[in-house]
Design a protein around this motif. Structure first.
Motif, short mmCIF file in Angstrom:
data_model
loop_
_atom_site.label_atom_id
_atom_site.label_comp_id
_atom_site.label_asym_id
_atom_site.label_seq_id
_atom_site.Cartn_x
_atom_site.Cartn_y
_atom_site.Cartn_z
N GLN A 1 -26.13 35.15 -17.07
CA GLN A 1 -25.50 36.39 -17.51
C GLN A 1 -25.17 36.24 -19.00
O GLN A 1 -24.70 35.19 -19.41
CB GLN A 1 -24.22 36.57 -16.69
N VAL A 2 -25.46 37.28 -19.83
CA VAL A 2 -25.12 37.17 -21.25
C VAL A 2 -23.95 38.06 -21.63
O VAL A 2 -23.70 39.09 -21.01
CB VAL A 2 -26.33 37.48 -22.18
N TYR A 3 -23.21 37.65 -22.66
CA TYR A 3 -22.02 38.35 -23.14
C TYR A 3 -22.08 38.39 -24.66
O TYR A 3 -22.61 37.47 -25.28
CB TYR A 3 -20.75 37.61 -22.73
N ALA A 4 -21.50 39.45 -25.24
CA ALA A 4 -21.45 39.51 -26.71
C ALA A 4 -20.09 40.02 -27.16
O ALA A 4 -19.64 41.08 -26.73
CB ALA A 4 -22.56 40.44 -27.23
N ILE A 5 -19.44 39.24 -28.00
CA ILE A 5 -18.18 39.67 -28.61
C ILE A 5 -18.25 39.36 -30.11
O ILE A 5 -19.17 38.70 -30.57
CB ILE A 5 -16.95 38.94 -27.99
N SER A 6 -17.26 39.87 -30.85
CA SER A 6 -17.24 39.60 -32.29
C SER A 6 -17.16 38.09 -32.55
O SER A 6 -16.53 37.36 -31.79
CB SER A 6 -16.04 40.30 -32.93
N ASN A 7 -17.78 37.66 -33.63
CA ASN A 7 -17.72 36.23 -33.99
C ASN A 7 -16.43 35.90 -34.73
O ASN A 7 -16.13 34.76 -34.98
CB ASN A 7 -18.93 35.88 -34.86
N TYR A 8 -15.67 36.93 -35.11
CA TYR A 8 -14.47 36.74 -35.92
C TYR A 8 -13.28 36.34 -35.05
O TYR A 8 -12.99 36.99 -34.05
CB TYR A 8 -14.15 38.03 -36.68
N ASP A 9 -12.61 35.27 -35.43
CA ASP A 9 -11.40 34.84 -34.73
C ASP A 9 -10.20 35.32 -35.52
O ASP A 9 -9.89 34.76 -36.58
CB ASP A 9 -11.40 33.31 -34.62
N PRO A 10 -9.52 36.38 -35.06
CA PRO A 10 -8.41 36.94 -35.84
C PRO A 10 -7.22 36.00 -35.90
O PRO A 10 -6.38 36.10 -36.79
CB PRO A 10 -8.02 38.21 -35.08
#
Lengths: 107, 857
Positions: free
Chosen positions: A38-47
């Protein structure tokens, strides 16, 4: 309106339970794959840490949720919703992602 | 109201304890203290005096410092003896003519060694064993001697014999009584102790009454005995008991006991109301107490009386447990079964060298005393039963028989009253430990720093652990050492599973012994165990998901997501050509460059895609990975040693290079650091490392479990005067035992602080092979060494792996969010002060601008 999907990389470029970073429409996006492909995509930015690093965290089963632990200060981000479980105000965006004909695609 | 003035005569252990108790008293502001010592230094630890011969320095033995006294307003005068007391005008006079008035006078003059009136005892090489100066004289005398005799087979005498043996002499003990340690042991215990000591090559001569010391034939002296026999020796150390130092009191009309000692009442007052006596100079109920614990108790009583409280001295328990010449010996209460009609149980194992005798009340229900030689594990339980007057649970013999199938009966610590003293060195009660646990100390190292328990002689470690666990249970704290929610095992248990079931991947382990998918806690921990045991390439596909980013990219992630790069520079040794190559690489990639504390070069600000290019160049220049990113050996720091230094005893650099090359790449529960110093000046700071090695004129001294950093810990001396081969053997075993048994992310210092049995136990495992595992430990280490390969060399040769070293999987672009500013001629990450304040959860701290320091002219 149908989404336009863009090829990002080969499916075979992904290693189970790890992430990669993609540049898509000017944004840095972290793509992960789990045990069941299963693939997932989130922002690469760590706030929390203020740097573009989430794709390089450890995929972690945290309180029943599949998350990535930031490599900087270890906050957990839900791979499905982008929610930051320790500091909800620091939650991140998610992106549509899929596997199509051996390719990983973002919309 | 003006302050009350207290004058303390004598700054030994007890005199200092009195001062310390006063300083810590809430009403201390109402008092001022002056103390005098005839010795040239302030109080030191006489109990540990023999460690002076195994590497401890005078500084290590000091109990206090001028700084402590100055900070607390205690005036101190050393090298000046008090010679007169004017109890009418309340003042004292010293040998140098100094006068000092007092409101209360405390005599803590201690004792002096008794030298039997043998003709010939006043010769140059006839010495005593009590002060640091005495030890210095013994050391000097030993240099021109080959045989040494100790007169006196008591506790101190045996320690002195050990000292002579450590100084390389043929050592003998001469004792007047029919057995060794006649005060503490019975006949059976004395016999076994004698056999053990003789097997160490120390001569034991009992029932010898020395009649004269004359010129010798083969040695410097000959001792003639009453039975007509004789012994030749080059030097003699008298350790035939102590006598109270009561001369001052005697001269100035304070009551003295018929056989010496300053008479005191239950408040430690002498016959003059405002003069107190404490410690070995004091006589209470016609008894002199020659141990430190009763002296400390007297100090406490005197403080209490002076400050208006009412604690009384009611006698002290003389039970003792110690290690003499490597032999464990313990004595409790009525060891010689003198109580009328008492019953005894005896156990003797001549094969293992164990003797135990338990003395119980006529009704078989209470412990009255015990003697143990060779195995003293039961000491804590038996002592508590005697002190607490607790009925023996089960059958008495079970407490001295070796543990068979099924657990030996344990004395439930629940049975102890809160006032039960667990640590007698520091008067820590069961109640104190419960308090500490409730205050948040939930492991042994916390209890140690909070209550001081276990930090004296260490004999109460097992008992303290039991009490701590009881407190945790009572609070409903489940002592849960599970690795994380995915594994209901401790790290040590998981390691055993990995080894015994030959598990090679995380998947295998979690499927058979865990649940869920794993997290950032268990994954790297298991990755580390697999690496320790198999030492496979950590970036193989099946291991990749287990590694922290630092291990994945073989570099240390910094706050902005870039990495630092540290090539190995064994022992800090580097050629000019290598330095030039490093300079060129740093310049080409515009890297911020700094020297680390571990004597190597650190590059900062390398981006992901640059790492393989940088490493290709580093490998070309002859470097390999420095493992700065791993929970593994970092560096072996060294001083320049005997190759260049005028003081170096051995070649510390070569040894450091050898050790670094041997253990590089070894994965451990947490990072480990080492250092090798070429002499005792210790320029490499080896005593602050996990493993430290210091050269002496006889070989290497090995120190273990030190730490700098957050919670500094001085390393413990583990073994002395080792040759190269033995040194390496011990270090191999040490690291593997640590890797097998430590918790996740537990440094060796904390591992040691939590180890039941402490340093002695570790020595018994690694030096004496008590668990019979040393061969396996060495084989495990050899496998790691044989499987070593440079992870960077392997990585840059793998196309597949290199793909991961791009910031974007779908673009050659790089991270354009990085920003740098120039500072002192180098780039450094731009600090977002608002973001920093957020991370630090605090205010922005004002800093001076030092970005542009003037260049030297």
């Amino acid at each position: 309106m149908s989404e336009v999907w863009t090829d990002i990389c080969q499916f075979s470029d992904l290693v189970k339970n790890t992430g990669v970073c993609a540049l898509h429409k000017g944004e840095q996006i972290a793509i992960f794959i789990d045990d069941e492909s299963q693939v997932y995509a989130i922002s690469n930015y760590d706030p929390c840490g203020n740097a573009y690093v989430l794709s390089r965290g450890i995929v972690s089963d945290y309180k029943g949720k599949l998350t990535v632990a930031s490599p900087l200060y270890k906050q957990h981000f839900d791979l499905t919703t982008g929610e930051c479980l320790e500091e909800p105000k620091n939650s991140v965006k998610t992106f549509p992602v899929r596997i199509e004909a051996g390719k990983v695609q973002l919309a | 109201m003006s302050k009350q003035k207290l004058v303390v005569v004598g700054n030994g252990m007890v005199g200092h304890k009195f001062i310390e108790n006063m300083v810590e008293h809430p009403d201390y502001a109402n008092y001022e203290i002056v103390t005098f010592s005839e010795e040239p230094r302030l109080a030191y630890d006489r109990v540990q005096l023999s460690y002076y011969f195994s590497g401890k320095t005078v500084d290590d033995l000091m109990l206090t410092s001028p700084d402590y006294y100055n900070e607390n307003g205690v005036r101190f005068i050393v090298n000046d003896k008090v010679v007169a007391i004017d109890s009418i005008n309340n003042k004292i006079v010293t040998a140098n003519g100094r006068e000092e008035a007092y409101d209360k006078l405390i005599l803590a003059t201690g004792s002096y060694p008794f030298v039997p009136p043998v003709p010939g005892r006043e010769q140059a090489h006839c010495l005593v064993y009590r002060t640091i100066e005495d030890l210095e004289a013994i050391t000097a005398s030993a240099q021109g001697s080959t045989v040494g005799v100790v007169v006196g087979g008591g506790l101190l005498g045996l320690e002195a014999a050990n000292a002579l043996k450590n100084l390389g002499l043929e050592a003998h003990v001469v004792e007047f009584a029919p057995r060794l340690m006649a005060v503490q042991l019975d006949e059976g215990g004395g016999e076994l102790l004698r056999a053990k000591i003789e097997s160490l090559g120390v001569g034991v001569h009992t029932e010898k009454n020395t009649t004269e010391i004359v010129k010798g034939e083969t040695c410097r002296y000959r001792m003639n005995f009453a039975d007509g026999s004789h012994l030749e020796t080059d030097m003699i150390v008298f350790s035939a008991g102590i006598r109270p130092q009561d001369e001052l009191a005697r001269q100035f009309n304070i009551d003295i006991g018929p056989r010496g000692g300053i008479q005191i009442n239950n408040y430690c007052q002498t016959s003059i109301e405002n003069i107190y006596a404490i410690g070995e100079c004091a006589l209470w109920d016609n008894k002199i107490y020659g141990l430190v614990a009763p002296g400390y108790q007297m100090a406490k009583v005197a403080v209490s009386h002076i400050t208006g409280e009412a604690v009384e001295f009611t006698g002290a328990d003389m039970s003792t447990k110690l290690k003499l010449l490597g032999v464990d010996v313990a004595s409790i209460g009525d060891a010689q079964a003198r109580t009328p009609n008492c019953l005894s149980y005896t156990y003797l194992d001549q094969h293992k060298g164990v003797y135990k005798r338990l003395v119980v009340s006529p009704d078989n229900k209470k412990v009255l005393g015990a003697v143990m030689v060779g195995d003293v594990d039961a000491y804590g339980n038996l002592l508590q039963m005697m002190l607490g007057d607790i009925e023996i649970p089960g059958t008495p013999e079970a407490f001295i028989l070796p543990a068979m199938e099924g657990a030996a009966p344990a004395l439930g610590v629940d049975a102890l009253p809160d006032s039960a003293q667990i640590c007698s060195c520091h008067s820590v009660t069961k109640g104190d430990i419960f308090e500490a646990v409730k205050g948040g100390c939930t492991d042994l190292s916390g209890i140690k720093s909070c209550t001081k328990a276990v930090t004296g002689c260490g004999g109460c470690a097992a008992m303290t652990t039991q009490v701590m666990n009881a407190a945790l249970t009572e609070m409903g704290v489940e002592v849960n050492n599970n690795l994380c929610e995915h594994f209901e095992y401790t790290r040590q248990e998981l390691f055993d599973i990995v080894r015994s079931k030959k598990i090679k991947t995380f998947e295998q382990l979690i499927n058979t012994h865990g649940q869920g998918k794993g997290c950032e806690i268990c994954k790297p921990a298991v990755g580390s165990m697999l690496a320790t045991h198999w030492n496979d390439y950590i970036l193989a596909d099946e291991h990749l998901q287990l590694q922290d980013t630092n291990d994945v990219f073989l570099a240390n992630m910094q706050k902005d997501g870039t990495y630092s790069v540290v090539p190995r520079m064994p022992a800090g040794e580097v050629t000019p050509d290598q330095l030039i190559a490093l300079g060129q690489i740093g310049k080409e990639f515009n890297l911020y460059t700094k020297i680390t504390g571990g004597q190597r070069v650190d590059f900062f600000g390398a981006q992901l895609h640059e790492l393989p290019i940088i490493w290709e160049k580093l490998i070309d220049a002859g470097f390999e990975t420095g493992h700065a990113y791993g929970k593994s050996l970092r560096t072996v720091k060294s001083c320049v040693g005997s190759t260049w230094c005028r003081y170096g005893m051995l070649d510390s650099v070569s040894m450091a290079v050898l050790l670094e090359m041997r253990y590089k790449g070894m994965r451990t529960p947490h990072k480990v650091k080492m250092a090798v110093s070429g002499c005792t000046r210790e320029c490499a700071e080896a005593q602050s490392k996990d493993v430290g090695v210091i050269a002496t004129d006889k070989g290497w001294n090995l120190y273990v479990c030190g730490n700098g950093g957050m919670k500094p810990r001085h390393a413990d001396l583990f073994a002395s005067d080792l040759d190269d081969e033995t040194l390496i053997k011990y270090v191999d075993r040490f690291y593997m035992f640590y890797s097998h048994t430590a918790d996740r992310l537990q440094r060796t210092s904390v591992w040691m602080d939590n180890m039941e049995g402490g340093l002695d136990y570790l020595k018994s495992v690694i030096i004496e092979d008590k668990l019979g595992i040393c061969e396996e430990l060495e084989a495990d280490m050899q496998r790691i060494i044989d499987n070593y390969e440079c992870e960077w060399k392997k990585t840059i040769n793998s196309k597949e792996r290199l793909k991961r070293f791009a910031h974007f999987i779908n673009s050659d672009a790089t991270d354009d969010t990085l920003a740098y500013v120039a500072e002192r001629g180098q780039p450094r990450a731009r600090i977002d002060m608002a973001a920093r304040a957020k991370i630090g959860k605090g205010e922005i701290i004002k800093t001076l601008d030092i970005t542009d320091v003037a260049e030297p002219v």
